[in-house]
Design a protein around this motif. Structure first.
Motif, PDB file in Angstrom:
ATOM      1  N   LEU A 123       8.849  86.422 -42.083  1.00 57.69           N
ATOM      2  CA  LEU A 123       8.545  86.392 -40.651  1.00 57.69           C
ATOM      3  C   LEU A 123       9.709  86.953 -39.839  1.00 57.69           C
ATOM      4  O   LEU A 123      10.859  86.924 -40.283  1.00 57.69           O
ATOM      5  CB  LEU A 123       8.265  84.961 -40.192  1.00 57.69           C
ATOM      6  CG  LEU A 123       7.125  84.198 -40.877  1.00 57.69           C
ATOM      7  CD1 LEU A 123       7.019  82.794 -40.298  1.00 57.69           C
ATOM      8  CD2 LEU A 123       5.803  84.957 -40.740  1.00 57.69           C
ATOM      9  N   GLU A 127       8.374  85.448 -34.426  1.00 53.22           N
ATOM     10  CA  GLU A 127       7.249  84.704 -35.010  1.00 53.22           C
ATOM     11  C   GLU A 127       7.659  83.268 -35.333  1.00 53.22           C
ATOM     12  O   GLU A 127       6.880  82.325 -35.127  1.00 53.22           O
ATOM     13  CB  GLU A 127       6.763  85.410 -36.272  1.00 53.22           C
ATOM     14  CG  GLU A 127       6.046  86.725 -35.989  1.00 53.22           C
ATOM     15  CD  GLU A 127       5.756  87.516 -37.252  1.00 53.22           C
ATOM     16  OE1 GLU A 127       4.746  88.239 -37.280  1.00 53.22           O
ATOM     17  OE2 GLU A 127       6.556  87.422 -38.222  1.00 53.22           O
ATOM     18  N   ARG A 131       6.326  79.532 -33.684  1.00 52.89           N
ATOM     19  CA  ARG A 131       5.799  78.442 -34.521  1.00 52.89           C
ATOM     20  C   ARG A 131       6.649  77.176 -34.427  1.00 52.89           C
ATOM     21  O   ARG A 131       6.130  76.071 -34.278  1.00 52.89           O
ATOM     22  CB  ARG A 131       5.757  78.877 -35.991  1.00 52.89           C
ATOM     23  CG  ARG A 131       4.787  79.963 -36.329  1.00 52.89           C
ATOM     24  CD  ARG A 131       4.802  80.184 -37.837  1.00 52.89           C
ATOM     25  NE  ARG A 131       3.903  81.228 -38.263  1.00 52.89           N
ATOM     26  CZ  ARG A 131       3.577  81.440 -39.538  1.00 52.89           C
ATOM     27  NH1 ARG A 131       4.066  80.669 -40.495  1.00 52.89           N
ATOM     28  NH2 ARG A 131       2.759  82.420 -39.857  1.00 52.89           N
TER      29      ARG A 131
END
Length: 232
Positions: A123, A127, A131
């Motif tokens: 990732l 990203e 999250r």
């Protein structure tokens, strides 16, 4: 004719020749100990990878063309007795070929791999922030409490890096050592060597294909000779 007599000198003593001075015994070459030598350890981050935007690259992520060029230029004047490497492809591939070129010992070691970021592998930082913003914040500001999701704790990571560092110091005394590895490992080694908190080591910029050089004296004292340099 009477035999001539040598006149006797009264009170004289026998003439003694001077005794030859004794030569000091030479030490046996087998018993001589060579002077202890310092150990030089160079920490080198791998070059730019094929997908440079990733926060944590997979173990099989290769070097890009630029990364190969960076490492080639960085090591072209270097000379080492032994090369240690992370077992990830972006370190191992180049380190193995370098050891062959220099005809020196090559030791791949999985303990020199980057922290296992688990679910974050592959990732980008953007990203990850989308999250797990709080967990990413903890990684930067409270790293010793950090545990990667589905991955490795920082405490275990620090322990394994310290373990291989101790083994290198014991096994490679007096040698020139290259360790080709990752950003987090280099910071952990700096923290261990200089007796710093890991969080303090985050102040050390670790750029692709750049060196950190440490000198370890025979009495165990250590000096940081260089950091962030493109050649040693």
């Amino acid at each position: 004719m009477a035999e001539e007599q040598t006149p006797e000198v009264q009170g004289s003593e026998p003439l003694l020749l001077p005794k030859q001075a004794e030569q000091p015994a030479l030490a046996s070459p087998a018993l001589e100990q060579p002077p202890a030598q310092s150990t030089f350890i160079d920490l080198l981050k791998h070059g730019r990878v094929a997908t440079p935007s990733l926060f944590a690259a997979p173990a099989d992520e290769p070097l890009g063309m630029e990364g190969w060029k960076q490492l080639t230029l960085a090591t072209q004047q270097g000379s080492w007795d032994v090369i240690y490497s992370s077992t990830t492809r972006r370190c191992h591939d180049f380190a193995r070929l370098l050891a062959q070129r220099l005809d020196c010992e090559f030791i791949p070691d999985a303990r020199l791999c980057e922290l296992n970021f688990g679910a974050w592998i592959g990732l980008t930082q953007e990203e990850i922030y989308a999250r797990d913003p709080e967990l990413l914040h903890q990684y930067y500001f409270q790293p010793r409490r950090f545990i990667a999701p589905e991955g490795e704790s920082m405490d275990f990571f620090m322990w394994r890096v310290a373990e291989v560092w101790a083994e290198v110091l014991e096994a490679q005394q007096g040698k020139r050592v290259l360790i080709l590895t990752h950003t987090g490992v280099i910071r952990a080694l700096i923290a261990k060597a200089l007796d710093l908190l890991y969080q303090k080591s985050l102040r050390f910029a670790v750029d692709s294909a750049c060196f950190t050089r440490l000198q370890i004296y025979p009495d165990g004292e250590l000096m940081l000779l260089a950091h962030g340099v493109k050649a040693v």
